[in-house]
Design a protein around this motif. Structure first.
Motif, PDB file in Angstrom:
ATOM      1  N   GLU A  53      20.489   7.974  31.000  1.00 45.58           N
ATOM      2  CA  GLU A  53      21.625   9.079  31.032  1.00 45.58           C
ATOM      3  C   GLU A  53      22.799   9.585  30.173  1.00 45.58           C
ATOM      4  OE1 GLU A  53      21.513   6.830  34.523  1.00 45.58           O
ATOM      5  OE2 GLU A  53      19.520   7.774  33.429  1.00 45.58           O
ATOM      6  N   ASP A  54      23.716   8.180  29.838  1.00 45.07           N
ATOM      7  CA  ASP A  54      24.770   7.950  29.345  1.00 45.07           C
ATOM      8  C   ASP A  54      24.679   7.647  27.941  1.00 45.07           C
ATOM      9  OD1 ASP A  54      25.602   7.463  32.429  1.00 45.07           O
ATOM     10  OD2 ASP A  54      25.151   5.890  32.354  1.00 45.07           O
ATOM     11  N   TRP A  55      24.004   8.234  27.562  1.00 46.55           N
ATOM     12  CA  TRP A  55      23.475   8.568  26.034  1.00 46.55           C
ATOM     13  C   TRP A  55      23.652   7.010  25.480  1.00 46.55           C
ATOM     14  CZ3 TRP A  55      21.917  12.069  23.265  1.00 46.55           C
ATOM     15  CH2 TRP A  55      22.261  13.416  23.687  1.00 46.55           C
ATOM     16  N   ASP A  88      10.139  14.001  30.104  1.00 48.66           N
ATOM     17  CA  ASP A  88      10.754  14.367  31.667  1.00 48.66           C
ATOM     18  C   ASP A  88      11.719  15.217  31.159  1.00 48.66           C
ATOM     19  OD1 ASP A  88       9.520  12.947  33.820  1.00 48.66           O
ATOM     20  OD2 ASP A  88      10.769  11.061  33.388  1.00 48.66           O
ATOM     21  N   GLU A  89      11.789  16.496  31.361  1.00 49.29           N
ATOM     22  CA  GLU A  89      13.242  16.993  31.196  1.00 49.29           C
ATOM     23  C   GLU A  89      14.195  16.901  30.983  1.00 49.29           C
ATOM     24  OE1 GLU A  89      13.042  20.966  33.069  1.00 49.29           O
ATOM     25  OE2 GLU A  89      11.277  21.364  31.836  1.00 49.29           O
ATOM     26  N   ARG A  90      15.176  17.339  30.388  1.00 48.20           N
ATOM     27  CA  ARG A  90      16.831  16.720  30.153  1.00 48.20           C
ATOM     28  C   ARG A  90      16.683  15.266  29.975  1.00 48.20           C
ATOM     29  NH1 ARG A  90      19.053  20.952  30.401  1.00 48.20           N
ATOM     30  NH2 ARG A  90      19.204  22.038  32.753  1.00 48.20           N
ATOM     31  N   GLN A  91      15.818  14.849  29.160  1.00 45.42           N
ATOM     32  CA  GLN A  91      15.922  13.141  28.444  1.00 45.42           C
ATOM     33  C   GLN A  91      16.589  12.861  27.344  1.00 45.42           C
ATOM     34  OE1 GLN A  91      14.122  10.504  28.249  1.00 45.42           O
ATOM     35  NE2 GLN A  91      14.868   9.667  27.095  1.00 45.42           N
ATOM     36  N   LYS A  92      17.138  12.741  26.590  1.00 48.41           N
ATOM     37  CA  LYS A  92      18.169  12.611  25.891  1.00 48.41           C
ATOM     38  C   LYS A  92      18.095  11.459  24.965  1.00 48.41           C
ATOM     39  CE  LYS A  92      22.316  12.740  28.936  1.00 48.41           C
ATOM     40  NZ  LYS A  92      21.770  13.986  29.333  1.00 48.41           N
ATOM     41  N   LEU A  93      18.088  12.195  24.102  1.00 50.53           N
ATOM     42  CA  LEU A  93      17.374  11.058  22.047  1.00 50.53           C
ATOM     43  C   LEU A  93      18.850  11.398  21.433  1.00 50.53           C
ATOM     44  CD1 LEU A  93      14.659  13.266  22.907  1.00 50.53           C
ATOM     45  CD2 LEU A  93      13.956  11.257  21.432  1.00 50.53           C
ATOM     46  N   ILE A  94      18.804  10.295  20.522  1.00 48.69           N
ATOM     47  CA  ILE A  94      19.440  10.025  19.757  1.00 48.69           C
ATOM     48  C   ILE A  94      18.798   9.964  18.391  1.00 48.69           C
ATOM     49  CG2 ILE A  94      21.740   8.978  18.345  1.00 48.69           C
ATOM     50  CD1 ILE A  94      22.509   8.254  21.154  1.00 48.69           C
ATOM     51  N   TYR A  95      19.229  11.048  17.237  1.00 44.70           N
ATOM     52  CA  TYR A  95      18.577  10.957  16.154  1.00 44.70           C
ATOM     53  C   TYR A  95      19.732  10.488  14.658  1.00 44.70           C
ATOM     54  CZ  TYR A  95      16.393  12.968  11.790  1.00 44.70           C
ATOM     55  OH  TYR A  95      16.433  12.670   9.853  1.00 44.70           O
ATOM     56  N   PHE A 106      22.889  14.338  18.520  1.00 44.32           N
ATOM     57  CA  PHE A 106      22.372  14.298  20.029  1.00 44.32           C
ATOM     58  C   PHE A 106      21.048  15.503  20.154  1.00 44.32           C
ATOM     59  CE2 PHE A 106      26.704  12.502  19.550  1.00 44.32           C
ATOM     60  CZ  PHE A 106      26.986  11.082  19.839  1.00 44.32           C
ATOM     61  N   MET A 107      20.299  15.149  20.900  1.00 46.36           N
ATOM     62  CA  MET A 107      19.181  15.922  21.604  1.00 46.36           C
ATOM     63  C   MET A 107      18.916  16.001  22.809  1.00 46.36           C
ATOM     64  SD  MET A 107      16.541  14.615  18.540  1.00 46.36           S
ATOM     65  CE  MET A 107      15.561  15.652  18.937  1.00 46.36           C
ATOM     66  N   GLU A 108      18.718  16.977  23.626  1.00 38.97           N
ATOM     67  CA  GLU A 108      18.053  16.918  25.020  1.00 38.97           C
ATOM     68  C   GLU A 108      17.212  17.290  24.669  1.00 38.97           C
ATOM     69  OE1 GLU A 108      20.397  17.105  28.570  1.00 38.97           O
ATOM     70  OE2 GLU A 108      19.772  19.008  27.859  1.00 38.97           O
ATOM     71  N   LEU A 109      15.797  17.007  25.492  1.00 34.14           N
ATOM     72  CA  LEU A 109      14.901  17.451  26.065  1.00 34.14           C
ATOM     73  C   LEU A 109      15.052  18.947  27.014  1.00 34.14           C
ATOM     74  CD1 LEU A 109      11.433  18.387  25.839  1.00 34.14           C
ATOM     75  CD2 LEU A 109      11.075  16.193  27.158  1.00 34.14           C
ATOM     76  N   ARG A 110      14.712  19.970  26.874  1.00 29.56           N
ATOM     77  CA  ARG A 110      15.763  20.870  27.645  1.00 29.56           C
ATOM     78  C   ARG A 110      14.691  22.113  28.307  1.00 29.56           C
ATOM     79  NH1 ARG A 110      20.932  23.272  28.120  1.00 29.56           N
ATOM     80  NH2 ARG A 110      21.207  21.936  27.283  1.00 29.56           N
TER      81      ARG A 110
END
Length: 180
Positions: A53-55, A88-95, A106-110
Motif C-alpha cells: 500500500e506504500d508503493w 484484491d481491489e486496490r492492489q498497487k502495481l508499478i509498470y 503507477f497502477m491500481e487494480l481499481r
C-alpha cells in the motif's frame, strides 16, 4: 472476472489510462495493452512490480526470463496470468517502461467485476498525453538504451564454447602480463 486498472504518471499531471482486461489474461497482454494505449514502441525491456500500500516493490514480473539465480520467485509476463497474482481491489502495481532511469506508470487494480469475462483488453478511458518513452535526458547523453526483439532466437552459444580449453594460464608468465 474483469479487472479494471487505472494508470497514472508522476511526470504528467493530466495523464490517465483506464484499462479493462479479463483476469485470465497474462501480464504480457496487459503490457501490450499499456504500450498500445500510450503509443510506445514494443522494443524496450519492461517489468511489472507488485507493490504494498506504500508503493514498496515486492514481486517482479519480467518481460523476458533473465534466469535469476535468487531465492525469490521469478515471474515472466507471458507465463503468468493476472489472476495468479492479483486478487484484491486496490492492489498497487508499478509498470517500469524505462529501466535505466526507473521511469514508470503507477497502477491500481481499481475494480473487479465478478461473473463476467472479456475477450480482449479495452482502453476505456484515455486522458492526456503520456510522457516520452525514452527520457530526453538519456538521449542527450547518448546513452545506449537496450532493445529487445521477442521474436528473435537468441543464440548465446553453449557452455563448451564459453569454457574453451584453449586458454591456459601456465602458457603466460609474469613478464607477459607486465607488457600490458
Amino acid at each position: 472476472m474483469i479487472y479494471k486498472f487505472i494508470l497514472v504518471s508522476d511526470e504528467i499531471d493530466d495523464f490517465r489510462r483506464d484499462i479493462t482486461i479479463d483476469s485470465e489474461a497474462t501480464f504480457f497482454e496487459l503490457h501490450e495493452t499499456i504500450l498500445d494505449s500510450v503509443g510506445y514502441a514494443k522494443d524496450q525491456i519492461t517489468s511489472f512490480f507488485l507493490c504494498d500500500e506504500d508503493w514498496s516493490k515486492k514481486a517482479e514480473i519480467t518481460l523476458i526470463d533473465m534466469d535469476h539465480n535468487s531465492d525469490e520467485d521469478v515471474y515472466v509476463m507471458e507465463k503468468c496470468r493476472l489472476s495468479e497474482l492479483l486478487e484484491d481491489e486496490r492492489q498497487k502495481l508499478i509498470y517500469v517502461f524505462e529501466p535505466l532511469t526507473e521511469r514508470c506508470f503507477f497502477m491500481e487494480l481499481r475494480e473487479i467485476t465478478w461473473g463476467k469475462s472479456q475477450d480482449k483488453p479495452q482502453i476505456v478511458k484515455s486522458v492526456g498525453n503520456p510522457p516520452e518513452q525514452i527520457s530526453p535526458y538519456l538521449e542527450d547523453l547518448d546513452v545506449f538504451v537496450p532493445r529487445v526483439d521477442l521474436d528473435a532466437d537468441l543464440d548465446l552459444g553453449n557452455e563448451e564454447d564459453f569454457f574453451d580449453d584453449d586458454f591456459n594460464l601456465e602458457d603466460y608468465d609474469e613478464e607477459s602480463f607486465n607488457d600490458y
